[in-house]
Design an enzyme around this catalytic site. Sequence first.
Site, short mmCIF file in Angstrom:
data_model
loop_
_atom_site.label_atom_id
_atom_site.label_comp_id
_atom_site.label_asym_id
_atom_site.label_seq_id
_atom_site.Cartn_x
_atom_site.Cartn_y
_atom_site.Cartn_z
N THR A 15 0.68 6.17 -39.20
CA THR A 15 -0.73 6.34 -39.58
C THR A 15 -1.20 5.10 -40.35
OG1 THR A 15 -0.19 7.36 -41.71
CG2 THR A 15 -0.44 8.84 -39.82
N ASP A 16 -2.51 4.98 -40.48
CA ASP A 16 -3.06 3.93 -41.33
C ASP A 16 -4.04 4.55 -42.31
OD1 ASP A 16 -5.53 4.32 -40.06
OD2 ASP A 16 -5.21 2.67 -38.66
N GLN A 17 -4.72 3.74 -43.08
CA GLN A 17 -5.55 4.31 -44.14
C GLN A 17 -6.80 5.01 -43.59
OE1 GLN A 17 -6.42 0.77 -46.52
NE2 GLN A 17 -8.55 0.91 -45.90
N MET A 18 -7.03 4.92 -42.29
CA MET A 18 -8.12 5.67 -41.67
C MET A 18 -7.69 7.13 -41.49
SD MET A 18 -10.25 4.23 -38.35
CE MET A 18 -10.36 2.50 -38.83
#
Lengths: 142, 142, 142, 142
Positions: A15-18
């Site tokens: 995952t990423d910060q989005m």
Amino acid sequence: MHIHESRVRARYAETDQMGVVYYANYFVWMEVARVEYCKSVGFSYQTMELEDGVLLAVVDANCRYLFPARFDQEIVIATSLAAAHPRMATFHYEMCLADGGALVACGETKHVFCGRDMKPVRLPSKYFAAFGISNQAATNHD
Amino acid sequence: MHIHESRVRARYAETDQMGVVYYANYFVWMEVARVEYCKSVGFSYQTMELEDGVLLAVVDANCRYLFPARFDQEIVIATSLAAAHPRMATFHYEMCLADGGALVACGETKHVFCGRDMKPVRLPSKYFAAFGISNQAATNHD
Amino acid sequence: MHIHESRVRARYAETDQMGVVYYANYFVWMEVARVEYCKSVGFSYQTMELEDGVLLAVVDANCRYLFPARFDQEIVIATSLAAAHPRMATFHYEMCLADGGALVACGETKHVFCGRDMKPVRLPSKYFAAFGISNQAATNHD
Amino acid sequence: MHIHESRVRARYAETDQMGVVYYANYFVWMEVARVEYCKSVGFSYQTMELEDGVLLAVVDANCRYLFPARFDQEIVIATSLAAAHPRMATFHYEMCLADGGALVACGETKHVFCGRDMKPVRLPSKYFAAFGISNQAATNHD
């Protein structure tokens, strides 16, 4: 057409910060699916690399993103061989949520067979069947 | 057309057992280049995410691989905006070896502007200039 | 003691849905810093791998996380050689925010020199100086 | 002590040019195993993050590498909770080759419970049981 289904579960690392799976990671999932597809038709990356010194080098890759996958969701990847001849193979992937079936992404990767020196080679004929290449078709690409 | 040049150096982590940079990592490099491109035209991802709640969600990505990048090689990435309107932006990337200039790969990523809920939104007009969107053009995409 | 400073900027790819840099990525940053440290003392990973067939295999790695790094922050990594003899080398890393200097993380990685077959070997003596190994000390570890 | 076994298969993406799994990726595997461990004791990361706004932030991580894992090998990860109280939890991992059982690596990760702002919080008591925290022990750490 042979279709192989693989399953991956979205990792926190992916995952990423989005709050969704980072776009490059879908290409990693395609690799996981491609490796399993190859096994399902009776041939292993590993063996081809070690015994024949033949690698599958990517020359083109694309992905269309339709619905964001999120952490811990299970994704079903349907992989098929879109095209193959003794120099090249193209895989197609459809990725859906295991739960509900929403189409998450689809994509293709195109590969050339090459040696350890990354120079193109002809696929050893013992692997033709796995890639659905007929001897007739093979001749046309010499 | 504005072109921004970024530089990355291939990390050991980014190689695979083929001895070259793993194909998915070129998409990470595109992101690094895209972020720098955006800064070069005076706007920051970070700010748009935090202040406006607007994200750039990828809807399409592709890469063509021409020459394998290897560990510790420096890559110059020339990034340009291939298309933009208030709902969407497409970036184009050309990646060359810093040493010698061989074209390693090229690709595109297409993005929609969206909110924290991942639903499409219109780019706030204060960012139009950075994306080279005229008010005239903006109207046509309402 | 020689200290080399490297700089990395947190990539979007390196964040996770917690909005901070994913913990495993600090080890990638250590690698980037380690490679630069080695260059700064006049020897290259690349060369040692290709010319001497000697690799630096990690046997131990740890990281203490003090303050979360976030997307687009620049991190200064101060790398030093904590210990070295002809069979083994230990690197120490301190990672700080470039802006403000807050200590983000610190860690160590311990490596053995090994051949392509992953079996331990003795570091070729031409590299002793780069690792600060005296011939005297070298003898003690035979 | 509860031990949960997870399985991962080494991805091509996870290898590096040394032909083995890149060292930082073992920490990703620990995360996969940790998430499964948590599920096995009846609680989900996901839920705790979304419903309670409580995150597990890593404060310390280490790994000892004993035997290199290679592409396509299946790894069994035995995860246990080495320590837990309402502010902190430590997980222990042993990673073995599924085929033959060789110990590949072992490690630990230490976590603090924190809020979305990354400030430490007390674990909500409804999760005590999952972490094997008695109300008695909990009181001692107030």
